[in-house]
Scaffold this active site. Structure first.
Site, PDB file in Angstrom:
ATOM      1  N   THR A 163     -32.433 -58.285 -64.146  1.00  0.00           N
ATOM      2  CA  THR A 163     -33.694 -58.396 -63.402  1.00  0.00           C
ATOM      3  C   THR A 163     -34.092 -59.862 -63.283  1.00  0.00           C
ATOM      4  O   THR A 163     -34.547 -60.314 -62.221  1.00  0.00           O
ATOM      5  CB  THR A 163     -34.800 -57.603 -64.135  1.00  0.00           C
ATOM      6  OG1 THR A 163     -34.289 -56.312 -64.424  1.00  0.00           O
ATOM      7  CG2 THR A 163     -36.052 -57.478 -63.320  1.00  0.00           C
TER       8      THR A 163
ATOM      9  N   GLU B 205     -24.030 -52.585-101.944  1.00  0.00           N
ATOM     10  CA  GLU B 205     -24.158 -53.768-101.079  1.00  0.00           C
ATOM     11  C   GLU B 205     -23.426 -54.966-101.683  1.00  0.00           C
ATOM     12  O   GLU B 205     -22.815 -55.762-100.955  1.00  0.00           O
ATOM     13  CB  GLU B 205     -25.633 -54.113-100.808  1.00  0.00           C
ATOM     14  CG  GLU B 205     -26.433 -53.008-100.120  1.00  0.00           C
ATOM     15  CD  GLU B 205     -25.780 -52.472 -98.861  1.00  0.00           C
ATOM     16  OE1 GLU B 205     -25.067 -53.210 -98.165  1.00  0.00           O
ATOM     17  OE2 GLU B 205     -25.961 -51.256 -98.578  1.00  0.00           O
TER      18      GLU B 205
ATOM     19  N   HIS C 279     -19.789 -54.654-100.731  1.00  0.00           N
ATOM     20  CA  HIS C 279     -19.522 -55.070 -99.343  1.00  0.00           C
ATOM     21  C   HIS C 279     -19.492 -56.595 -99.253  1.00  0.00           C
ATOM     22  O   HIS C 279     -18.595 -57.178 -98.642  1.00  0.00           O
ATOM     23  CB  HIS C 279     -20.638 -54.587 -98.409  1.00  0.00           C
ATOM     24  CG  HIS C 279     -20.564 -53.141 -98.042  1.00  0.00           C
ATOM     25  ND1 HIS C 279     -19.413 -52.535 -97.606  1.00  0.00           N
ATOM     26  CD2 HIS C 279     -21.520 -52.173 -98.011  1.00  0.00           C
ATOM     27  CE1 HIS C 279     -19.669 -51.264 -97.328  1.00  0.00           C
ATOM     28  NE2 HIS C 279     -20.945 -51.018 -97.574  1.00  0.00           N
TER      29      HIS C 279
ATOM     30  N   PRO D  29     -24.558 -54.408 -69.534  1.00  0.00           N
ATOM     31  CA  PRO D  29     -25.379 -53.637 -70.464  1.00  0.00           C
ATOM     32  C   PRO D  29     -26.873 -53.962 -70.330  1.00  0.00           C
ATOM     33  O   PRO D  29     -27.215 -54.993 -69.741  1.00  0.00           O
ATOM     34  CB  PRO D  29     -24.863 -54.059 -71.852  1.00  0.00           C
ATOM     35  CG  PRO D  29     -23.849 -55.107 -71.638  1.00  0.00           C
ATOM     36  CD  PRO D  29     -23.681 -55.359 -70.190  1.00  0.00           C
ATOM     37  N   PRO D  30     -27.733 -53.103 -70.909  1.00  0.00           N
ATOM     38  CA  PRO D  30     -29.176 -53.333 -70.778  1.00  0.00           C
ATOM     39  C   PRO D  30     -29.613 -54.642 -71.437  1.00  0.00           C
ATOM     40  O   PRO D  30     -29.018 -55.075 -72.419  1.00  0.00           O
ATOM     41  CB  PRO D  30     -29.801 -52.151 -71.533  1.00  0.00           C
ATOM     42  CG  PRO D  30     -28.718 -51.195 -71.808  1.00  0.00           C
ATOM     43  CD  PRO D  30     -27.420 -51.892 -71.676  1.00  0.00           C
TER      44      PRO D  30
HETATM   45  P1  ATP Z   1     -31.915 -53.319 -67.903  1.00  0.00           P
HETATM   46  O1  ATP Z   1     -30.497 -53.080 -67.498  1.00  0.00           O
HETATM   47  O2  ATP Z   1     -32.297 -52.562 -69.119  1.00  0.00           O
HETATM   48  O3  ATP Z   1     -32.900 -53.178 -66.767  1.00  0.00           O
HETATM   49  P2  ATP Z   1     -31.807 -56.199 -67.567  1.00  0.00           P
HETATM   50  O4  ATP Z   1     -30.397 -56.618 -67.676  1.00  0.00           O
HETATM   51  O5  ATP Z   1     -32.410 -56.103 -66.204  1.00  0.00           O
HETATM   52  O6  ATP Z   1     -32.031 -54.868 -68.403  1.00  0.00           O
HETATM   53  P3  ATP Z   1     -33.914 -58.077 -68.028  1.00  0.00           P
HETATM   54  O7  ATP Z   1     -35.029 -57.147 -67.667  1.00  0.00           O
HETATM   55  O8  ATP Z   1     -33.537 -59.112 -67.051  1.00  0.00           O
HETATM   56  O9  ATP Z   1     -32.652 -57.224 -68.466  1.00  0.00           O
HETATM   57  O10 ATP Z   1     -34.217 -58.800 -69.419  1.00  0.00           O
HETATM   58  C1  ATP Z   1     -35.242 -58.345 -70.305  1.00  0.00           C
HETATM   59  C2  ATP Z   1     -35.830 -59.545 -71.026  1.00  0.00           C
HETATM   60  O11 ATP Z   1     -34.848 -60.099 -71.909  1.00  0.00           O
HETATM   61  C3  ATP Z   1     -36.222 -60.681 -70.096  1.00  0.00           C
HETATM   62  O12 ATP Z   1     -37.538 -60.558 -69.665  1.00  0.00           O
HETATM   63  C4  ATP Z   1     -36.024 -61.903 -70.958  1.00  0.00           C
HETATM   64  O13 ATP Z   1     -37.157 -62.128 -71.760  1.00  0.00           O
HETATM   65  C5  ATP Z   1     -34.883 -61.509 -71.885  1.00  0.00           C
HETATM   66  N1  ATP Z   1     -33.573 -61.981 -71.408  1.00  0.00           N
HETATM   67  C6  ATP Z   1     -32.512 -61.201 -71.102  1.00  0.00           C
HETATM   68  N2  ATP Z   1     -31.449 -61.933 -70.748  1.00  0.00           N
HETATM   69  C7  ATP Z   1     -31.846 -63.223 -70.815  1.00  0.00           C
HETATM   70  C8  ATP Z   1     -31.205 -64.466 -70.562  1.00  0.00           C
HETATM   71  N3  ATP Z   1     -29.926 -64.503 -70.168  1.00  0.00           N
HETATM   72  N4  ATP Z   1     -31.917 -65.602 -70.730  1.00  0.00           N
HETATM   73  C9  ATP Z   1     -33.201 -65.559 -71.127  1.00  0.00           C
HETATM   74  N5  ATP Z   1     -33.860 -64.418 -71.395  1.00  0.00           N
HETATM   75  C10 ATP Z   1     -33.214 -63.261 -71.254  1.00  0.00           C
END
Ligand code: ATP
Length: 512
Positions: A113, A334, A337, A107-108
């Protein structure tokens, strides 16, 4: 690099010579300046010389695997793939064919990255990062050309930086490597994908620059099988939402450069953030620091973190305040809940608020004791009771329900349907396609009514707490978990009372 320096030196020499001859060099300088501007605006690439690969970004990375919280399996899989790149001689002595591509799927915001960047610094390689959508053009052939330039640019950049390796990171690979023939104008898509396959097939590990392709996707199901075959993307690494330990590590990473008060319990916070990605957690830490700055604090308190968590989950607090009548309903809702959740799952309520945020007029934040990946029938039934408790509390205190419960009902019905369709109802295993809508409605209704009765029973049992919590929420808008648990054990007396509307039955009778 050397050519450039030679050119600049020669140009400066000629200019100096012209100045000594008293020639006006200004027009030449202006023309050169304009030419340079035009030349540099041609592509937005940094560091790949003249090749134009859209908005490709090239850099050397400083991110290390230690900067990535959780994702232990993903890190292990990736590091293993990278060892072949780092220690090619040893791998080849064992007859290992180094991996050409690693697909990160998840997931995003889960750190795909980041993993690619860490891979580059681990192998002391340059990174070239591009998005799948940048290769798709209306004109056939352009995407394929860009792929060619991407690979040749990576080699060129690595040589320029005197590195032996290059990591090509392609985000959203599903855009350029979707199933062939499935796209509208598919010729361009197919050509681009074919070119990627050709380039990957042509990767050689005994060349002066070794290339590893890392691709990321949220939709692995859309990918063409040809790209997934061994010899191209040899490994698929799942980068999922972090578990509790992972969340704790990520929180520590993003709070390490921030002053945090001693009272803050990060273990608790990691429990309350189930379902959040690394990107959410990074935003939570940042928002908490902003909240500290706003109130003129010196260290980030647990209140700042709680406020930031609400903001990350639901959005910014809204200025608008509902009328007193509506507010009373929201408070009852609330409170309902919260009471049912805490009775069924002690210790699970983390925060109760009736401050409007995003689309919600109020909400109860839950803090599950443990991350849950499987739901037995009892857990689904409990969830339905908690969902229906808001409307049940309104019914109990005002004699009627409101539209505020519409979303709760939708979710409760969805869970009840899942109980039936996953074979957990008295009907046993049923076929989704053939089960009659009437039968499905009858069994889900039974589940819903049963849950409603249970929620009502719990609320009647804790009537005094309901009244107290309702009152406190109306007065203070927010009640902490500690205060709430105190009321639950010592309900106390409430001085303020609302006027209960006449019972529905008698009203009808009067009308008749
Ligand atoms: P997308 O699929 O949307 O491109 P992605 O999986 O590539 O997302 P990243 O761009 O690597 O996600 O992560 C975005 C930001 O979230 C990073 O710059 C970092 O600050 C934080 N982050 C995400 N995952 C981690 C992690 N496992 N540890 C530390 N920071 C994280």
């Amino acid at each position: 690099m050397k050519h450039k320096e030679l050119l600049v030196g020669t140009a400066l020499g000629i200019l100096g010579f012209l100045v000594t001859l008293r020639v006006n060099v200004w027009p030449v300088l202006v023309l050169c300046g304009l030419g340079y501007l035009l030349y540099t605006s041609g592509g937005q690439i940094r560091g790949i010389g003249k090749s134009k690969v859209g908005t490709v970004i090239a850099y050397t990375s400083t991110v290390r695997f230690e900067d990535i919280g959780g994702q232990d399996v993903a890190k292990r899989e990736l590091i293993e793939a990278l060892e072949f790149l780092r220690d090619y001689e040893r791998a080849s002595a064992l007859g290992i064919r180094p991996l050409k591509g690693v697909l990160l799927s998840g997931p995003p915001g889960t750190g795909k990255t980041l993993l690619a960047k860490a891979a580059a610094s681990y192998t002391d390689s340059v990174v070239i990062s591009a998005s799948g959508s940048e290769f798709i053009e209306v004109y056939a052939g352009l995407g394929a050309q860009r792929i060619r330039e991407l690979f040749s640019g990576a080699r060129k950049l690595a040589r320029e930086y005197k590195k032996q390796g290059a990591v090509i990171f392609i985000d959203e690979i599903e855009v350029l490597a979707g199933k062939r023939g499935a796209q509208v104008g598919h010729l361009e898509y197919d050509q681009t994908l074919n070119q990627l396959l050709v380039e990957m097939d042509g990767l050689r590990f005994d060349s002066d620059v070794r290339i590893l392709v890392i691709a990321a996707t949220n939709r692995p199901d859309l990918l063409d099988p040809a790209i997934m075959r061994p010899g191209r993307f040899d490994r698929t690494v799942t980068v999922g939402l972090p578990d509790r330990k992972g969340r704790l590590e990520i929180l520590k990473i993003h709070l390490r450069n921030k002053p945090v008060a001693d009272e803050v319990d990060l273990e608790d916070l990691s429990r309350e953030t189930f379902g959040l990605s690394g990107a959410h957690l990074e935003s939570l830490c940042n928002e908490a620091a902003i909240s500290t700055l706003r109130r003129g604090g010196v260290t980030i308190s647990s209140q700042d973190l709680a406020e930031a968590l609400n903001k990350v989950i639901l959005g910014e607090k809204l200025e608008r305040r509902p009328s007193d009548g509506e507010m009373q309903r929201v408070c009852a809702h609330e409170a309902g809940h919260a009471i049912v959740a805490e009775t069924i799952r002690p210790g699970s309520v983390a925060h109760i608020t009736v401050s409007p945020r995003g689309n919600a007029l109020g909400f109860v934040r839950h803090s599950p004791a443990e991350d849950r990946y499987l739901c037995p029938r009892e857990v689904l039934e409990e969830e339905i009771q908690i969902l229906l408790a808001g409307a049940a509390a309104e019914q109990l205190m005002f004699g009627s329900k409101s539209t505020g419960a519409a979303n709760d009902f939708r979710r409760a019905l969805d869970l009840a349907k899942r109980i039936v369709l996953y074979g957990m109802s008295p009907l046993g295993v049923v076929d989704k396609e053939t089960v009659s809508p009437d039968l499905l409605a009858r069994v889900t209704n039974d589940i819903i009514q049963n849950a409603e009765r249970n929620a009502m029973r719990i609320l009647n049992m804790h009537r005094a707490v309901l009244e107290r919590l309702f009152h406190e929420l109306f007065e203070k808008e927010t009640v902490s978990s500690a205060e709430f648990r105190h009321y639950l054990h010592v309900p106390g007396k409430v001085s303020w009372r609302w006027r209960k509307p006449p019972a529905r039955k008698s009203r009808i009778r009067r009308r008749i």
